[in-house]
Design a protein around this motif. Structure first.
Motif, short mmCIF file in Angstrom:
data_model
loop_
_atom_site.label_atom_id
_atom_site.label_comp_id
_atom_site.label_asym_id
_atom_site.label_seq_id
_atom_site.Cartn_x
_atom_site.Cartn_y
_atom_site.Cartn_z
N PRO A 790 0.68 -1.27 -0.11
CA PRO A 790 -0.01 0.15 0.02
C PRO A 790 0.74 1.27 0.07
CG PRO A 790 -0.92 -1.75 1.44
CD PRO A 790 0.37 -2.17 1.21
N LEU A 834 -4.02 -3.21 0.91
CA LEU A 834 -4.79 -2.11 0.33
C LEU A 834 -6.08 -1.86 1.01
CD1 LEU A 834 -3.98 -2.14 -3.42
CD2 LEU A 834 -3.21 -0.35 -1.88
N ASN A 837 -6.10 -0.77 4.31
CA ASN A 837 -5.24 0.63 4.83
C ASN A 837 -6.31 1.64 4.27
OD1 ASN A 837 -2.56 0.68 6.12
ND2 ASN A 837 -2.63 -1.36 5.01
N ARG A 839 -6.81 2.30 0.94
CA ARG A 839 -6.19 2.72 -0.21
C ARG A 839 -6.88 2.14 -1.44
NH1 ARG A 839 -0.04 4.85 1.15
NH2 ARG A 839 -0.50 5.41 3.52
#
Length: 2043
Positions: A790, A834, A837, A839
């Motif tokens: 990420p 990802l 987090n 993102r």
């Protein structure tokens, strides 16, 4: 579908429904018919049998699916079993003709299969009734078997099994033919056929003796061949056949003498042959186990044989295992000594797991605790024997001439033995203590000897076993560590010793977290020094450098697990060690490559790997001290490590490939460390790190095709069907997991990573299993890649994705698969990172590259890769997809599915659609829903490919789950498809059926609560769901059956009334709970858990309907036997067998729900159940204190039968005894008994013996807790004296509950006694073991609590009865004598807990003793029974009081310091406190928090009752140094006072102690934590009251007035936050003490002024009290104001209407009768406190507070004054009147400084009361009259003589007197009497003038009228009394005039003697009263009396007549009274007189 519920098939209805529904209609008819026939009689079906048979035969030809075929067979069998058999042979021939038919077309196959099913069902049910036709039938079936396809072969095998079952021994002529056919079928290519063949042979062996005699080896050989290439079901079936067959050889009785019986050794050798050699392990003969040379064994065969071992022993039973435990253990363990079982390391690991599984499954489950201890001893002996075989024998006393063997032959044997020994001991917990005292093979000595074994793996296994021992027996943890440290120091020159003992130390340190009592802090320091010394001396000896380096770092890593308190002091050294382990700069890194050799590099790499290992452990276990600064300092060595990775390959090339393992270990440790710290801290090293990570999992530098083990973990849990990961939910997962493809999870072993010694064991694992190094490094790299991804820039992401595609393209064949698996695991890890987090993949190129990579894998041949690709596609859409991207992906899948014809493409893209919907959701992919569902529905009907069906159905279930309401319109077609497939798919396509179940569950969830409706489509859908569940319930596979139960569970949640519990609960009990499959048992218990939460009683009743007599439990049984204990007993029994945590948790929840629902009405049954669990003596080693103590219930005549387990002559031997309850089950039983208390709490009859006996006689039920007190005490005693420490603690808690609940229950037969008195000996006996020296601290602490509870309960009347328990508490004081520096077995925190528990227990005893001391000293009841003196208990405490008081003060000082906020932590003593060490601060806070409150109250009591005087008398030093006391606290009880006079020192100590108590109380009460227990608050308030209950503390309080104000403010806050009225009353007591202190302070100041001590203003005396000269009272500084706040808060909380700010509300302003007695007392006390406040003010100051006081007082009067029928005035009104009287008569009224204001305010209050007393007011006028009288008589004339007020008052009295309410008139007259007597005549005269004539007038009227009512008579009598009062008040000169009025009235009430007998009761009462008063008045006022009488002769005549009549009546009365008294005396005299006086008997 309701039309299908008829005996005959409704052919008309069938013809009218659609073709797609006909099969469902017929199935439902057959299901109904099966139920009807099962309960029918011959007469019920006689008339319609012919038609019914005809209809059923027609259905045979209709091509039905497997469920319908099964029901057809059942119906035929039931018809002929119940009805006539005239057409039975015709039906058999009909079926035989079908089977013999030459038609091989696919359309005819269902008909042939139906015929086979019918034949099987009929023979199974009818057996020999079918006659001789079985020969032809069997031959037909065997012939058909040759040409049949797989489904037919499977059905024929099952049919043959049923025929054998039905015929029994009658079919012996065909046994050989069936045997040959089934034996051949064992090697069928179809797994279902193998299963069926195994079942057929299993049934055959019951009658065919040749199978376990002459053909035994052949059958065994064929079984081994069947296991080759088998699946789980085949292994289970064949293993059952093999195990049962071999077990039969041991239990059979051969009648033919020519046949040889197989011995036990031969049977075991047959199994051993399969384990070691597999299917090629043929024998030379005789089954002796002499194997021919051959290749390696197939893993499937070895796992299957492992199953067979378990079945073999389970079939023989626990008795056989117990008797042959030594032989069996030796045999199984020596399997590993055969080199063929351990040819490779992986084979060795797998073989060890198989052997460990065998032992764990048998010894761990079949044996009770005593037998397990014996098994552990056998293991110890076996280990000792193996060690003796080594040449260098480490065990002392071994002979030197023993034969020696190669260590490699013993290591695997020892590893398995040690691991099983550790598991056994850990499961036994403290019940394993006898193993420590075994002189022959002490467990610690035996295991420790293996630490010197030449094999590293064996040493690690021994270290782990020592950890298990220490975990089970925490008292051995510290001694074992000492032993290992000493041996390590002594043998530091031996590599084996350094390795072995360092591993043991590390393992023991890892076990500290599992020991609640911990480890002494000093051990951590010592071990750290040992590790540091090893690292420091590593370079001194080149031979030892490698071992010492490894050992030093490993021990350091173990020390990290002790946590921050131990590590923080060593952190600087650690950072230095880590820094020195790596090059400090790049220059050093370069220079070190140019020097050294291979060995140096090996040591260097091992050292760096060890340093990183310690660093990982530090970061993971010491999070509190891992600050940003520490991470920054750690980055220096970490960056060097990352730099070294790039150059390590050159080093390996230069110095040899043997360094690869060391380098891999460094990488593994580095990856794990980096994963634990924030990626942003090493962002600058991403380039180097990513290069290494990608190279790692793409196998760039790895020639081996190593794959990661994380792929299944990263796939979704719902994909377990496709991944076959359901195997992990079976009982055999430990061994089956090694057969799973592309997974290394089955190859875990301790030797792969020594750091696992300190790991926390994962749930469900007995031993940690680190994977091989190659796999572990790839796993770590994949995990770290997901963490870093990420934070990587898009350009790097793009490069990596392109590199992945290139790596896959370049790799070929098997390597390509391995690379692809690793890459996809990394991609999944990255996408998951990802999402976590939050993102997204925003770059379109990255998305396209990732999409291409994923889409290419959807068509991979490997199903696991296809599954991973689908999962990755879904996650891609989640983190990177916009709507267009999602649409493109979905369309791509659609196009592929429409064009593809191969299985691979169809399956992969189907799953892709499901995953896309799962991660995007119904809203995100709603536009694609229609297309997706239509395609998947079409694919699910592809009957040519079950694999495609499975994947399509799975995807469909995912879409249904994620679609939510949007999927609602697709429910009907999907449900129709599911039903049709359930009816048509062959049963051996298990995965398809399982997916159908998942799909059905998703549809039920989609429908949800709609299922409760009755609309057409909803009713149809619900019916379809129920039919689907019924089909799956009857499926033979456990996976499908568990899905059926889950679906029914969901249906019950949404539509409970449509789920038939009468069939569901018996199904769960009979078919699921006893299943050998964990999945099915888990599903059944989960369903029962849900059902019991709502319908526990129904569940129990339906299960009880299955109950049967279970006395004959001599052999194994596959069905569940429910006895009189019902389902609850079954569940308790399962707790002793089940090891799955989820299943055990659900069992607990189910039992708890049933108990809470049913225990109240079924108390006897529940207590009997718990007692049966606890009283089982087969494994109960609870030491009974003696014969007298053991029989704790003298009323139990059957007590001796509970523990009678001996065998008697003639009894049948129980080969399968029930496993005695283990300690966790017993502990749960104790907890269940405690829950019974909760159920009964608040119900009086359960705690009242007399009432319970009365109820028992009325209802004939004994379901009352008090009637089972003897059982409760017995259960508490048994558990409190058990071997298990956990069970002992539970037992002590139960004992405390029993004491608390029954201590005050009286014994009806012995007044003055309590029912608990008869159990005093048992209580003492239960507590005694807990006070022995070797008892753990937590047990002793709990026993102390129970002891104080018992002593304080007041049960014992005699001091001698308490001495037993008292002596135990006295002995506990020795625990305090050990100072902090003494040697400890447990941690200092445990020592603190124990010491605090001791002094807390003494504190509670002292509190009770003081309470009794302050109460009445002697109580004499009606029977002259004298209780013991209340001082007796205090006498017990007094000898220890001097020492205890100092301990209490010291503990309170510790608590005060530990309660400081963190910012004041620098003020804490560096050496710790009196009872804690500085290192254990965090862990001891909880102990102090639990103990401080009673200790503080006890200290306050002691100080108040002479403690301050003791301090005054003693010297300060002598008080601080607890000479002769139990313990000398390390901190002084006061600050340094040396060098000052003793008087000052004592005063300072007194002052410190006072402020200590005060401060702790205020801090606790002021704490914002609402979780503060009520008991603590009560203790605080009581302590405050007590400490202020003497003069000196009150003077200290008033030395600073702010302190008193603050204390009052705290009381005010406490009032606001607590609702308890009792707490409020205590608060007011404290307020009184503060006011008393203020009063004393004012008196002191007054005396000072009077004595002329005011030198500043000698001529001007400043007014005392608050307010001063100006009368200003300042809030926040005023005691009076703070007190008023408390009073106001108290009153408003009880009477909200007093709040002026509150809007007027009729509901709030009427507080008439809603107050409790406690609330009335509280209000009265508050008014009393307020009344004293003006005296504490100056004259001017009093004016400031008086309005508030008067407002509240009159308000209370107004709001609480309520009329009552009995005329009783509420206590609040009385208190208000008293307050008004005190205020009205206050001296301040006449004080010239404030007189006018006081008068004005009193007048205002007077007027307020008058307003309340006016007509129309709803206030009680009686109370108002009293208030008016108080003001009139008590207030000064300026108040009471005010004209307007006086007139209004008189008017109120007039109206009251004229009222029609009798009580009001009476109260008016009584009140007037008090006013008339007022000494101030000017006050009373107006009232006399106004009311006197009214009274006279009323009496005149009464004397002339008839007195018909009692009320009128009462008023007249009261009026006469008032008039007589006026006579007495009149002056002598004028009295004759008033007498002339009064006497005629009295004489007028007299009745003539002639009318006296007929007069009414009111007239008689007036007559009696008047005559009595006349007789009194005449001598009192003779002159006026004569004057009046002389003036009125008629009055005199009437009076004389009345007197004569009265005298005549009195003359008769005494005679009658004398006769009555004589009669009563005769009745009361006892018939039998006692010769001895027992009045002084006291028990």
């Amino acid at each position: 579908m309701e039309l299908s519920h008829s005996l005959l098939l409704n052919e008309e209805a069938l013809s009218q429904i659609a073709d797609s529904k006909k099969s469902i209609f017929v199935y439902e008819w057959l299901r109904f018919l099966d139920k009807v026939l099962s309960a029918a009689h011959k007469s019920d079906i006689k008339e319609q049998q012919k038609t019914l048979v005809k209809q059923l035969r027609c259905q045979v030809l209709e091509s039905h699916g497997p469920p319908s075929r099964l029901l057809l067979g059942k119906c035929f069998a039931n018809i002929y079993h119940i009805g006539d058999t005239f057409s039975m042979f015709e039906t058999v021939n009909f079926c035989n003709d079908i089977i013999k038919s030459k038609d091989d077309s696919p359309s005819y196959l269902p008909t042939r299969l139906a015929a086979v099913a019918i034949i099987g069902a009929m023979y199974e049910r009818l057996g020999r009734m079918v006659g001789s036709s079985f020969m032809e039938t069997i031959q037909n079936l065997i012939k058909a078997l040759k040409n049949a396809e797989s489904t037919g072969r499977c059905e024929i095998m099952l049919c043959l099994e049923k025929i054998l079952q039905g015929l029994g021994s009658a079919g012996h002529s065909c046994h050989k033919d069936i045997y040959k056919a089934a034996r051949a079928a064992l090697q069928d290519r179809t797994m279902a056929v193998r299963c069926a063949a195994a079942q057929c042979l299993l049934e055959l062996h019951k009658e065919a003796v040749f199978m376990y005699t002459t053909e035994l080896e052949t059958v065994v050989s064929f079984c081994y061949r069947a296991l080759d290439g088998s699946n789980y079901d085949v292994r289970s079936a064949v293993a059952k056949l093999l195990g049962v067959l071999l077990a039969t050889t041991q239990t059979c009785t051969l009648r033919d003498p020519k046949l040889k019986k197989t011995s036990m050794i031969e049977a075991l050798n047959l199994l051993a042959a399969g384990f070691v050699k597999g299917p090629t392990g043929l024998f030379k003969g005789g089954g002796t186990g002499e194997y021919l040379k051959s290749g390696t064994v197939n893993r499937e065969v070895r796992v299957g044989v492992t199953h067979a071992y378990v079945v073999f022993v389970r079939t023989l039973g626990g008795l056989w295992l117990d008797r042959n435990i030594s032989v069996f253990l030796t045999h199984v363990l020596e399997l590993l000594a055969n080199p063929k079982a351990t040819q490779t390391h992986v084979d060795a690991v797998y073989s060890r797991k198989c052997v460990t599984f065998i032992i764990r499954s048998l010894i761990g489950e079949m044996l009770g605790e005593k037998a397990q201890v014996s098994a552990a001893k056998e293991l110890c002996a076996f280990i000792a024997k193996q060690m003796n075989l080594l040449g260098d024998n480490p065990i002392e006393g071994a002979a030197d001439n023993r034969p020696t063997i190669d260590a490699s032959n013993t290591q695997h044997v020892l590893i398995s033995a040690l691991q099983e020994l550790g598991s056994l001991v850990k499961g036994l917990s403290t019940c394993a203590a006898p193993l420590l005292t075994d002189t022959a093979n002490n467990i610690c000595d035996t295991v420790s000897s293996v630490l010197l074994h030449p094999s590293h793996s064996a040493r690690l296994a021994a270290a782990w076993c020592l950890r298990c021992i220490a975990t089970a027996l925490p008292s051995q943890l510290s001694p074992l560590l000492d032993r290992c440290i000493d041996n390590l120091q002594h043998l530091r020159g031996s590599p084996e010793a350094v390795s072995g003992y360092s591993g043991a130390i590390t393992a023991l340190l890892g076990g500290v977290r599992e020991c609640p009592l911990g480890l002494p802090h000093s051990k951590g320091k010592a071990i750290f020094n040992v590790a540091e010394d090893l690292l420091r001396t590593a370079a001194q000896n080149s031979r030892m450098s490698l071992h010492r380096t490894q050992a030093g770092w490993l021990i350091l890593a173990g020390v990290m697990t002790l946590g921050s308190p131990v590590v923080k002091n060593h952190l600087p050294k650690l950072l230095l060690l880590w820094r020195n382990a790596f090059p400090r700069s790049s220059k050093e890194l370069e220079s070190e490559k140019a020097r050294g050799d291979a060995f140096t590099w090996q040591v260097t790499l091992e050292g760096r790997a060890g340093a990183l290992c310690a660093m990982e452990s530090f970061i993971e276990h010491c999070k509190e001290i891992v600050t940003e600064d520490v991470i920054r300092r750690l980055m220096t060595p970490l960056e060097c490590a990352m730099s070294m990775l790039a150059d390590i390959h050159g080093v390996i090339k230069s110095y040899g490939a043997h360094l690869k393992a060391c380098a891999a270990m460094v990488r593994l440790r580095l990856y794990k460390v980096l994963r634990l710290i924030p990626p942003t801290s090493y962002e600058s090293s991403f380039n180097v790190l990513l290069r290494e990570l990608v190279a790692e999992f793409t196998l760039t530098d790895n020639p081996a095709n190593t794959t990661t083990s994380l792929l299944r973990h990263h796939c979704h849990v719902e994909d377990s069907i496709i991944l076959q990961s359901w195997i992990q939910d079976t009982d055999h997962k430990v061994i089956e997991i090694q057969l799973q493809p592309n997974s290394a999870s089955g190859s875990g072993a301790l030797e792969h990573d020594p750091s696992c010694m300190y790991w926390t064991v994962s749930e469900g694992e007995a031993v940690p299993g680190p994977l091989p190094l190659g796999v572990a490094v790839i796993d770590a790299s994949v995990a770290l890649y997901g963490v870093i991804f990420p934070y990587v820039a898009d350009k790097h992401r793009m490069k990596m994705l392109e590199h992945f595609a290139e790596c896959i393209r370049q790799a070929k064949s098997t390597r390509q698969q391995a690379v692809q698996i690793n890459i996809f695991t990394a991609v999944l890890s990255a996408l998951k990172g990802l999402a976590e987090n939050k993102r997204r993949l925003k770059d379109a190129k990255v998305r396209v590259a990732a999409n291409n990579l994923i889409m290419s894998a959807l068509t991979n041949q490997n199903p696991i890769l296809r599954c991973a690709a689908g999962e990755a596609l879904g996650r891609m859409e989640q983190v990177g997809g916009d709507n267009n991207f999602i649409a493109q992906t979905a369309q791509m899948c659609f196009d592929r599915l429409k064009s593809a014809r191969d299985v691979v493409s169809r399956t992969g893209n189907s799953l892709a659609l499901g995953c896309l919907h799962r991660y995007v959701g119904g809203m995100g992919a709603g536009q694609h829903l229609n297309t997706s569902v239509s395609i998947l529905l079409a694919l699910a009907q592809d009957i040519t490919s079950p694999t495609v069906q499975m994947w399509a159905l799975h995807a469909l279930a995912l879409i249904a789950d994620s679609g939510g309401p949007m999927f609602r319109s697709y429910v009907e077609p999907t449900l129709s498809l599911v039903l049709n497939l359930l009816l048509t798919v062959p049963p051996f396509h298990i995965e398809v059926h399982q997916c159908l179940g998942r799909c059905l569950a998703a549809l039920i969830t989609t429908l949800g609560p709609e299922l409760q409706g009755n609309r057409g489509n909803i009713a149809t859908a619900r019916f379809s769901c129920l039919v689907g569940c019924a089909i799956m319930q009857n499926h033979p596979d456990s996976l499908v059956a568990s899905e059926a139960i889950s679906c029914l569970q969901q249906l019950h949640m949404f539509a409970p009334r449509h789920v038939n519990l009468s069939t569901l609960v018996p199904h769960l009990c009979q078919n699921a709970l006893c299943s050998p499959h964990l999945l099915l048992r888990r599903a059944a218990v989960a369903c029962l858990r849900q059902l019991s939460q709502r319908e526990a009683r129904e569940v129990s009743d339906y299960a009880m309907s299955l109950a049967k007599d279970s006395n004959d439990n001599t052999g194994p049984t596959d069905t569940l036997v429910i006895t009189e204990t019902g389902l609850e007993g079954v569940l308790f029994g399962m707790l002793d067998k089940e090891t799955d945590n989820k299943l055990r948790s659900d069992i607990h929840d189910t039992l708890i729900s049933m108990l809470l629902e049913m225990a109240g009405d079924n108390l006897t049954r529940w207590l009997a159940l718990c007692k049966s669990v606890l009283s089982d003596s087969k494994d109960s080693a609870a030491g009974t204190p003696g014969q007298n103590d053991n029989n704790i219930d003298g009323n139990d005549n059957d007590e001796g039968g509970d523990d009678d387990t001996t065998f008697h002559t003639g009894e049948k031997v129980i080969t399968h005894p029930t496993v005695p309850p283990r300690w966790p089950t017993k502990m749960f039983a104790v907890e269940s008994v405690r829950r019974v208390f909760q159920v009964c709490n608040g119900i009086t009859v359960h705690f009242d013996l007399a009432l319970a006996r009365e109820k028992r006689t009325q209802t004939n039920k004994s379901d009352y807790l008090v009637l089972h007190l003897s059982d409760l005490v017995r259960m508490a005693f048994m558990s409190a004296t058990a071997n298990s420490d956990q069970l002992r603690k539970s037992g002590l808690l139960l004992l405390a509950d029993v004491i608390n609940k029954f201590a005050k229950v009286p014994e009806p037969e012995f007044p003055g006694h309590f029912i608990m008195e008869q159990y005093q000996a048992q209580v003492g006996a239960a507590l005694r073991p807990a006070f022995s020296q070797d008892t753990p601290s937590d047990v002793t602490a709990m026993a102390c609590q129970v002891s104080s509870t018992w002593i304080g309960s007041g049960v014992a009347h005699d001091l001698n009865d308490l001495r037993r328990v008292h002596q135990l508490l006295v002995s506990s004081l020795s625990k305090l004598q050990a100072g902090k520096g003494s040697s400890l077995v447990y941690s200092e925190s445990a020592s603190t807990m124990e010491k605090l528990a001791v002094i807390k227990a003494w504190a509670e005893v002292y509190i009770v003793a003081m309470q009794q001391h302050n109460s009445t000293t002697t109580n004499v009841d009606e029977d002259n029974y004298t209780t013991r003196s209340s001082d007796d208990l205090l006498d017990l405490v007094k000898p220890e009081l001097n020492a205890l008081s100092k301990c209490w003060i010291a503990a309170l000082r510790d608590h005060a310091l530990l309660s400081l906020p963190s910012e004041f932590s620098s003020q804490l003593p560096t050496t710790g406190g009196a009872f804690y060490n500085a290192e254990t601060i965090e862990s001891v806070r909880g102990h102090y928090q639990k103990s401080w409150a009673p200790i503080m109250y006890a200290a306050a009591l002691w100080l108040n009752t002479g403690g301050f005087d003791v301090i005054q008398k003693e010297r300060s030093d002598s008080f601080r140094a607890l000479a002769g006391g139990p313990v000398a606290p390390s901190t002084d009880l006061s600050t340094n006072v040396l060098g000052v006079p003793n008087e000052l020192a004592s005063n300072k100590i007194k002052n410190d102690n006072f402020h200590l108590i005060l401060g702790i109380c205020v801090e606790s009460i002021s704490s914002p934590r609402s979780s503060q227990p009520v008991e603590n608050v009560t203790y605080c308030v009581k302590a405050l009251y007590t400490i202020l209950d003497s003069t000196w503390p009150r003077s200290r309080l008033m030395s600073d007035r702010t302190l008193a104000v603050e204390l009052l403010n705290v009381m005010h806050r406490l009032l606001l936050t607590r609702d308890s009225v009792n707490t409020h009353l205590l608060i007011l007591k404290v307020v009184r003490q503060v006011l008393q202190a203020f009063t004393e302070k004012m008196a002191e100041q007054s005396n000072s002024l009077e004595n002329g001590n005011d030198t500043i203003h000698p001529n001007h005396k400043k007014p005392l009290g608050e307010g001063g000269e100006d009368g200003v009272i300042t809030p926040g500084k005023s005691i009076v104001f703070a007190t008023l706040e408390v009073c106001l808060c108290t009153l408003i909380r009880q009477i909200p209407a007093l709040n002026p700010a509150m809007p007027t509300n009729s509901m709030l302003t009427k507080q008439r009768a809603g107050l409790s007695e406690e609330a009335n007392q509280l209000i009265s006390e508050t008014l009393s406190v307020m009344t004293t406040l003006p005296k504490l003010c100056s004259p001017k100051g009093s004016v400031s507070v008086l309005p508030t006081i008067l407002f509240l007082t009159t308000g209370v009067l107004r709001e609480t004054a309520c009329s009552s029928t009995d005329g009783i005035i509420p206590s609040t009104v009385t208190a208000s009147l008293q307050s008004l009287k005190l205020l009205a008569s206050s001296p301040l009224v006449n004080n010239p400084d404030c007189s006018d204001e006081w008068v004005s305010l009193l007048q205002s209050s007077f007027a307020t009361i008058l307003d309340s007393a006016k007509p129309g007011s709803d206030v009680d006028v009686c109370s108002m009259l009293l208030a008016l009288a108080v003001f009139t008589t008590s207030a000064p004339a300026k108040v009471s003589m005010t004209t307007s007020l006086q007139k209004q008052t008189i008017e109120v009295f007039k109206q009251a007197f004229l009222s029609d309410k009798v009580t009001l008139r009476l109260k008016c007259l009584q009140t007037l009497s008090s006013i008339f007597q007022c000494p101030k005549q000017d006050v009373s005269a107006p009232y006399i003038h106004a009311m006197g004539p009214k009274i006279v007038e009323y009496l005149h009227n009464m004397s002339g009228n008839q007195r018909d009512t009692d009320d009128e008579a009462l008023v007249a009598i009261e009026a006469c009394k008032t008039l007589e009062l006026l006579v007495s008040l009149t002056e002598e000169a004028h009295r004759v005039q008033l007498m002339a009025v009064y006497l005629p009235i009295l004489i007028g009430f007299l009745i003539d003697s002639t009318s006296l007998t007929t007069a009414t009761k009111p007239a008689k009462s007036l007559h009696d009263h008047s005559l009595q008063r006349l007789m009194k008045i005449a001598p009192l006022y003779p002159a006026p009396f004569k004057t009046v009488m002389g003036a009125a002769p008629q009055l005199k005549t009437k009076l004389e007549g009345a007197i004569r009549a009265n005298q005549a009546m009195l003359a008769k009365k005494p005679v009658r009274n004398a006769k009555q008294q004589m009669r009563v005396a005769m009745q009361a005299a006892p018939s039998i007189k006692l010769k001895k006086d027992f009045s002084n008997f006291n028990g």
